[in-house]
Design a protein around this motif. Structure first.
Motif, PDB file in Angstrom:
ATOM      1  N   LYS A  32      -8.082  25.393  -1.501  1.00 50.00           N
ATOM      2  CA  LYS A  32      -8.798  25.507  -2.778  1.00 50.00           C
ATOM      3  C   LYS A  32      -8.879  26.971  -3.215  1.00 50.00           C
ATOM      4  CE  LYS A  32     -13.077  24.182  -5.077  1.00 50.00           C
ATOM      5  NZ  LYS A  32     -14.384  23.537  -4.941  1.00 50.00           N
ATOM      6  N   GLU A  33      -9.158  27.872  -2.280  1.00 46.40           N
ATOM      7  CA  GLU A  33      -9.258  29.300  -2.612  1.00 46.40           C
ATOM      8  C   GLU A  33      -7.885  29.877  -2.981  1.00 46.40           C
ATOM      9  OE1 GLU A  33     -10.280  33.144  -3.406  1.00 46.40           O
ATOM     10  OE2 GLU A  33     -11.475  31.308  -3.464  1.00 46.40           O
ATOM     11  N   ILE A  34      -6.828  29.485  -2.276  1.00 48.34           N
ATOM     12  CA  ILE A  34      -5.477  29.940  -2.620  1.00 48.34           C
ATOM     13  C   ILE A  34      -5.115  29.489  -4.028  1.00 48.34           C
ATOM     14  CG2 ILE A  34      -3.022  29.606  -2.100  1.00 48.34           C
ATOM     15  CD1 ILE A  34      -3.898  29.480   0.906  1.00 48.34           C
ATOM     16  N   ARG A  35      -5.395  28.222  -4.323  1.00 49.78           N
ATOM     17  CA  ARG A  35      -5.086  27.702  -5.661  1.00 49.78           C
ATOM     18  C   ARG A  35      -5.854  28.459  -6.739  1.00 49.78           C
ATOM     19  NH1 ARG A  35      -4.887  21.410  -6.378  1.00 49.78           N
ATOM     20  NH2 ARG A  35      -4.046  22.180  -8.339  1.00 49.78           N
ATOM     21  N   ARG A  36      -7.112  28.777  -6.467  1.00 47.82           N
ATOM     22  CA  ARG A  36      -7.913  29.531  -7.434  1.00 47.82           C
ATOM     23  C   ARG A  36      -7.369  30.954  -7.578  1.00 47.82           C
ATOM     24  NH1 ARG A  36     -10.834  33.452  -7.927  1.00 47.82           N
ATOM     25  NH2 ARG A  36     -10.914  33.918  -5.720  1.00 47.82           N
ATOM     26  N   ALA A  37      -7.166  31.639  -6.465  1.00 48.00           N
ATOM     27  CA  ALA A  37      -6.744  33.043  -6.484  1.00 48.00           C
ATOM     28  C   ALA A  37      -5.358  33.226  -7.104  1.00 48.00           C
ATOM     29  CB  ALA A  37      -6.765  33.613  -5.060  1.00 48.00           C
ATOM     30  N   GLU A  38      -4.456  32.292  -6.854  1.00 47.07           N
ATOM     31  CA  GLU A  38      -3.083  32.405  -7.356  1.00 47.07           C
ATOM     32  C   GLU A  38      -2.863  31.662  -8.677  1.00 47.07           C
ATOM     33  OE1 GLU A  38      -0.903  34.378  -5.930  1.00 47.07           O
ATOM     34  OE2 GLU A  38      -2.189  34.825  -4.211  1.00 47.07           O
ATOM     35  N   ASN A  39      -3.934  31.005  -9.170  1.00 43.48           N
ATOM     36  CA  ASN A  39      -3.878  30.263 -10.429  1.00 43.48           C
ATOM     37  C   ASN A  39      -2.892  29.098 -10.369  1.00 43.48           C
ATOM     38  OD1 ASN A  39      -4.860  29.747 -13.001  1.00 43.48           O
ATOM     39  ND2 ASN A  39      -3.262  30.970 -13.979  1.00 43.48           N
ATOM     40  N   TYR A  40      -2.820  28.433  -9.201  1.00 42.23           N
ATOM     41  CA  TYR A  40      -1.976  27.241  -9.045  1.00 42.23           C
ATOM     42  C   TYR A  40      -2.741  26.049  -9.627  1.00 42.23           C
ATOM     43  CZ  TYR A  40       0.593  30.083  -5.596  1.00 42.23           C
ATOM     44  OH  TYR A  40       1.306  31.055  -4.966  1.00 42.23           O
ATOM     45  N   SER A  41      -2.538  25.822 -10.898  1.00 42.75           N
ATOM     46  CA  SER A  41      -3.324  24.827 -11.616  1.00 42.75           C
ATOM     47  C   SER A  41      -2.726  23.423 -11.569  1.00 42.75           C
ATOM     48  CB  SER A  41      -3.481  25.260 -13.076  1.00 42.75           C
ATOM     49  OG  SER A  41      -2.200  25.445 -13.661  1.00 42.75           O
ATOM     50  N   ARG A  48       1.902  31.146   4.797  1.00 43.36           N
ATOM     51  CA  ARG A  48       0.514  30.862   5.181  1.00 43.36           C
ATOM     52  C   ARG A  48       0.509  29.631   6.073  1.00 43.36           C
ATOM     53  NH1 ARG A  48      -0.059  31.827  -0.645  1.00 43.36           N
ATOM     54  NH2 ARG A  48      -1.420  33.615  -0.999  1.00 43.36           N
ATOM     55  N   CYS A  61      -9.667  26.542   2.228  1.00 42.98           N
ATOM     56  CA  CYS A  61      -8.643  27.606   2.178  1.00 42.98           C
ATOM     57  C   CYS A  61      -7.617  27.307   1.091  1.00 42.98           C
ATOM     58  CB  CYS A  61      -7.954  27.749   3.532  1.00 42.98           C
ATOM     59  SG  CYS A  61      -9.025  28.428   4.802  1.00 42.98           S
TER      60      CYS A  61
END
Length: 179
Positions: free
Chosen positions: A53-62, A39, A51
């Motif tokens: 923030k959305e990747i972290r949410r979608a992929e569960n990168y906590s 990416r 973007c």
């Protein structure tokens, strides 16, 4: 845009590009077939980037942290550089986002040949669990990267050979299914 290519067989300075002559470029599609996800993000605004923030949410990168790899910033620098360049795999995906500087991720293709991926500011890469890989700085000798994890961070590297791990077996099945 990220560049990738098949490496030559030279054992000289690991920080050199090591392109074959003539160059054998590797496309993003070829990387995708190896399970490598690339990416491009806005590294200047990573703290507020929607973007990311959305990747972290979608992929569960906590979980995330930032590491700087430079002789003046990283304790045990020489030892760490040697360790990063040893061929290994992880039991979880490896996610790295380059915030500044540059370096190389090398991954093995399905025929066990090295592909070098040149990473620079704004590049994010996800290497799948079970893929043999290594990292090195390039000739600039500096990179600042965000490390992302699902859940608690695990940095355990398993040097090759590590073919008996379930993550490796699952990765090999993925490659067979892609063929």
């Amino acid at each position: 845009m990220v560049q990738a290519w098949y490496m030559d067989e030279s054992r000289e300075d690991q920080r050199a590009p090591h392109r074959q002559q003539p160059n054998r470029a590797v496309s993003l599609e070829q990387l995708r077939r190896l399970g490598v996800v690339y990416r491009r993000l806005d590294a200047d605004n990573y703290e507020t980037d929607p973007c990311l923030k959305e990747i972290r949410r979608a992929e569960n990168y906590s979980w995330m942290d930032i590491v700087t790899i430079h002789k003046d910033k990283l304790p045990n620098y020489e030892e760490k550089i040697k360790t990063f360049y040893e061929e290994h795999l992880h039991l979880d995906d490896e996610i790295r986002y380059i915030l500044d500087g540059s370096g190389y991720f090398d991954v093995r293709d399905k025929d066990d040949k090295w592909i070098r991926i040149s990473m620079e500011k704004g590049d994010m890469i996800t290497l799948p669990a079970g893929i043999y890989h290594r990292f090195t700085l390039d000739e600039n000798n500096y990179v600042k990267a965000m490390r992302l994890f699902v859940g608690e961070p695990v940095w355990t590297a398993y040097n090759r050979p590590a073919d008996d791990f379930p993550a490796r077996k699952q990765y090999m099945k993925f490659l067979a299914d892609e063929a």
